[in-house]
Design an enzyme around this catalytic site. Structure first.
Site, PDB file in Angstrom:
ATOM      1  N   LYS A 206      -6.503  -6.996   3.632  1.00  0.00           N
ATOM      2  CA  LYS A 206      -7.671  -7.151   2.796  1.00  0.00           C
ATOM      3  C   LYS A 206      -7.619  -7.363   2.137  1.00  0.00           C
ATOM      4  CE  LYS A 206     -10.830  -2.765   3.433  1.00  0.00           C
ATOM      5  NZ  LYS A 206     -10.903  -1.689   3.479  1.00  0.00           N
ATOM      6  N   ARG A 268      -5.011   1.151   7.100  1.00  0.00           N
ATOM      7  CA  ARG A 268      -4.526   2.437   8.422  1.00  0.00           C
ATOM      8  C   ARG A 268      -5.394   2.447   9.885  1.00  0.00           C
ATOM      9  NH1 ARG A 268      -5.342   4.722   4.280  1.00  0.00           N
ATOM     10  NH2 ARG A 268      -7.018   6.941   4.111  1.00  0.00           N
ATOM     11  N   GLU A 353      -1.280   9.567   4.089  1.00  0.00           N
ATOM     12  CA  GLU A 353      -2.508   8.719   3.604  1.00  0.00           C
ATOM     13  C   GLU A 353      -3.868   9.419   3.183  1.00  0.00           C
ATOM     14  OE1 GLU A 353      -1.632   4.329   1.472  1.00  0.00           O
ATOM     15  OE2 GLU A 353      -3.185   4.298   3.173  1.00  0.00           O
ATOM     16  N   LYS A 512       1.027   1.717  -8.721  1.00  0.00           N
ATOM     17  CA  LYS A 512       1.013  -0.159  -8.845  1.00  0.00           C
ATOM     18  C   LYS A 512       0.747  -0.116  -9.977  1.00  0.00           C
ATOM     19  CE  LYS A 512      -1.433  -1.068  -4.607  1.00  0.00           C
ATOM     20  NZ  LYS A 512      -3.090  -1.412  -4.604  1.00  0.00           N
TER      21      LYS A 512
HETATM   22  C1  G6Q Z   1      -4.250   1.979   4.097  1.00  0.00           C
HETATM   23  C2  G6Q Z   1      -3.825   1.840   2.569  1.00  0.00           C
HETATM   24  C3  G6Q Z   1      -2.606   0.737   2.113  1.00  0.00           C
HETATM   25  C4  G6Q Z   1      -3.245  -1.129   2.587  1.00  0.00           C
HETATM   26  C5  G6Q Z   1      -2.081  -1.891   2.191  1.00  0.00           C
HETATM   27  C6  G6Q Z   1      -2.242  -3.476   2.102  1.00  0.00           C
HETATM   28  O1  G6Q Z   1      -5.332   2.386   4.553  1.00  0.00           O
HETATM   29  O2  G6Q Z   1      -5.005   0.937   1.691  1.00  0.00           O
HETATM   30  O3  G6Q Z   1      -1.881   1.070   2.968  1.00  0.00           O
HETATM   31  O4  G6Q Z   1      -3.328  -1.127   3.781  1.00  0.00           O
HETATM   32  O5  G6Q Z   1      -1.618  -1.643   0.614  1.00  0.00           O
HETATM   33  O6  G6Q Z   1      -3.536  -3.646   1.638  1.00  0.00           O
HETATM   34  P1  G6Q Z   1      -4.232  -5.162   1.255  1.00  0.00           P
HETATM   35  O7  G6Q Z   1      -4.103  -4.931   3.280  1.00  0.00           O
HETATM   36  O8  G6Q Z   1      -5.369  -5.178   0.787  1.00  0.00           O
HETATM   37  O9  G6Q Z   1      -3.136  -6.261   1.163  1.00  0.00           O
END
Ligand code: G6Q
Length: 547
Positions: A206, A268, A353, A512
């Protein structure tokens, strides 16, 4: 909003709990022949049986009252209306729009999001058809045989679980693999034996800033370029799914090969967006759309059914009943279906989460337990492992059992045996085995006196262990969509009643940040004074042994 404990329904539930505590499910069934009829219901092709829960009509009435006091219906309507209910990130929560097969306009700030969603779906359909039909060629002119999705968390667990679950629908499509871990083992083992000329990488992120995904994507790219001998090969072998055009372009992926989605899709909850591209590649776009349709049916059920008949509402409130009043620290999910082997891992993220939060909407520390620890593994395997604790341990572990009436692999007796075990487990957990029953059994085996008395307590099963059973005819894309949406909305229901924000995830940030500080020190080969003695000691040990 007033704190949860001062709600009248909450107080009444606390009192009611002490009336329920001494009741045994065995007796509740014995005195009420209609318990199953009253406490089960079918919607969207799923039969849900909640009669084996430690509840009475009064329990449910109080739980519905609590939900109304907490304005569950209002929160639900605000989500569907595109309001920014994820207030810590100032975002709408609209995964329901992604599967809105009715096309009813859904507005954010007055703008209908449906045309954009449909445009991306159309591009996914076109791309999927070209890859599956062999029209999309790799750099050397070979069709694609393997797809490797690189993503993590929400950009991995959902599509990975669905592709696994829908394997029986995969004929005619490429093999689809998933790489998430920054541990190179996963990437290396996945690429072993793959032909770079026939491999397509989907980089799913994302934000397109996630360390694990970008590290894996760079290594995959180096692997491909080295083997095909040209940077120009990247355009035929890499596509991206992201909301961040600039970062995708900076990575070197052609924007024409990017499938977009939007900030209002939580990670998620994103498998319904272009993050579902590996699903469409694996089983075809029509089946991906059937998955969306199944979820949409559940959305409509959740949106319109009265609370008393609403499966996600009931499932969510039962979860809350055990977490808050019985203080059950965990909840097991036990699919009696090998295809759903990754369902517990997916659900773990979705629930923990979302609802693993300790402050309410007003920022006050909550004094009631929120999300339990969610765990599980497919039956019947679990029966030969951890079920012992569920039957005879000291903790109460409520559990969901999920099964189908028909297998995709109708071999011999397998499916009947699988189902018999599933049903037997919920029956055993509910009934238990009383002292009189154990005594009779031991006597029948010829035991008596001290020998019998010594063994007796070990063979007792207290029973009264609550379970939900979910049955469907067959695990089809449509039913799977409904099942996933059922649990997504369960999470919503609980978050609304607990008064927490289910849609942010600040809890993943600190680790992180600290990894970002430790990593360069490991490059320099020194542990700075700023760390505590344990962390410094571990870093120094690593630096001495890294070879
Ligand atoms: C989900 C979280 C988390 C996210 C990952 C990957 O709700 O936000 O699991 O999906 O950290 O993030 P990116 O898609 O931005 O790489």
């Amino acid at each position: 909003m007033t704190p949860l404990e001062s709600s009248p329904a909450w107080k009444a539930l606390a009192r009611h709990h002490s009336e329920i505590e001494p009741l045994h499910l065995r007796d509740l069934f014995a005195t009420d022949p209609h318990r199953f009829d009253r406490f089960s219901r079918e919607a969207c092709g799923l039969l849900m049986d909640w009669s084996k829960h430690r509840i009475t009509d009064r329990t449910l009435a109080l739980l519905f009252e609590l939900a109304r006091e907490r304005d569950l219906e209002g929160w639900r309507d605000r989500m569907f209306a595109g309001e920014r209910i994820n207030w810590t990130e100032n975002r709408a929560v609209l995964h329901v729009a992604l599967r809105n097969r009715s096309n009813r306009p859904i507005l954010i700030d007055g703008q209908d999001v449906m045309p954009e969603i449909n445009a991306v779906l159309a591009r996914m359909a076109d791309f999927t058809a070209r890859v599956r039909g062999g029209e999309w060629k790799g750099y050397t002119g070979r069709p694609i045989r393997d797809v490797v999705n690189i993503g993590i968390g929400g950009s991995d667990l959902g599509p990975r679980m669905v592709v696994r679950a829908l394997r029986p629908y995969g004929e005619g499509g490429p093999r689809v693999h998933f790489v998430a871990n920054v541990d190179a083992t996963e990437l290396a083992e996945t690429l072993e034996g793959l032909d770079p000329e026939a491999t397509l990488f989907v980089i799913a992120s994302k934000t397109f800033t996630t360390l694990e995904t970008l590290t894996n994507a760079r290594s995959a790219r180096a692997w491909l370029v080295e083997r095909l001998g040209s940077e120009a090969a990247v355009a035929r072998h890499f596509v991206a799914v992201s909301t961040n055009r600039e970062a995708v372009a900076a990575f070197g992926i052609d924007i024409d090969n990017m499938f977009g989605f939007w900030e209002w899709v939580g990670g998620r909850f994103s498998l319904w967006s272009a993050i579902g591209l590996p699903i469409a590649l694996a089983v075809g776009m029509e089946r991906f759309e059937a998955l969306l349709a199944g979820a949409h049916a559940m959305d409509e059920h959740f949106r319109t059914a009265p609370l008393e008949e609403n499966l996600p509402v009931i499932l969510g409130l039962l979860g809350l009943w055990y977490a808050d009043f019985f203080r059950a620290p965990t909840w097991a999910v036990l699919p009696y279906d090998q295809s759903l082997e990754l369902f517990p891992a997916w659900l773990q993220q979705t629930e923990m989460e979302s609802n693993g939060k300790r402050v309410d909407r007003a920022g006050r520390i909550v004094s009631w337990p929120t999300s339990p620890v969610v765990w599980g593994a497919p039956g019947t395997n679990g029966q030969h492992a951890f079920f012992q604790l569920i039957h005879q341990g000291t903790q109460l572990v409520p559990a969901d059992f999920i099964a189908t009436a028909r297998s995709h692999h109708p071999w011999g007796d397998h499916h009947r045996l699988l189902l018999a075990n599933c049903l037997a487990q919920t029956e055993a957990l509910m009934r238990g085995k009383s002292e009189a029953e154990v005594r009779r059994e031991l006597e029948a085996e010829g035991l008596s006196g001290e020998a019998l008395e010594r063994l007796l307590p070990h063979k007792l099963f207290p029973g009264n262990r609550p379970t939900t059973t979910l049955l469907m005819e067959q695990l089809t894309p449509e039913r799977l969509g409904a099942l996933i949406a059922l649990y997504e909305h369960k999470v919503f229901v609980q978050g609304a009643v607990w008064g927490i924000n289910s849609f942010d995830q600040w809890g993943v940030e600190l680790g992180k940040q600290l990894a970002g500080a430790i990593s360069p020190e490991l490059v320099e080969g020194r542990a700075s004074e700023g760390h505590d003695a344990s962390t410094r000691g571990l870093m120094e040990w690593y630096l001495r042994h890294r070879g």
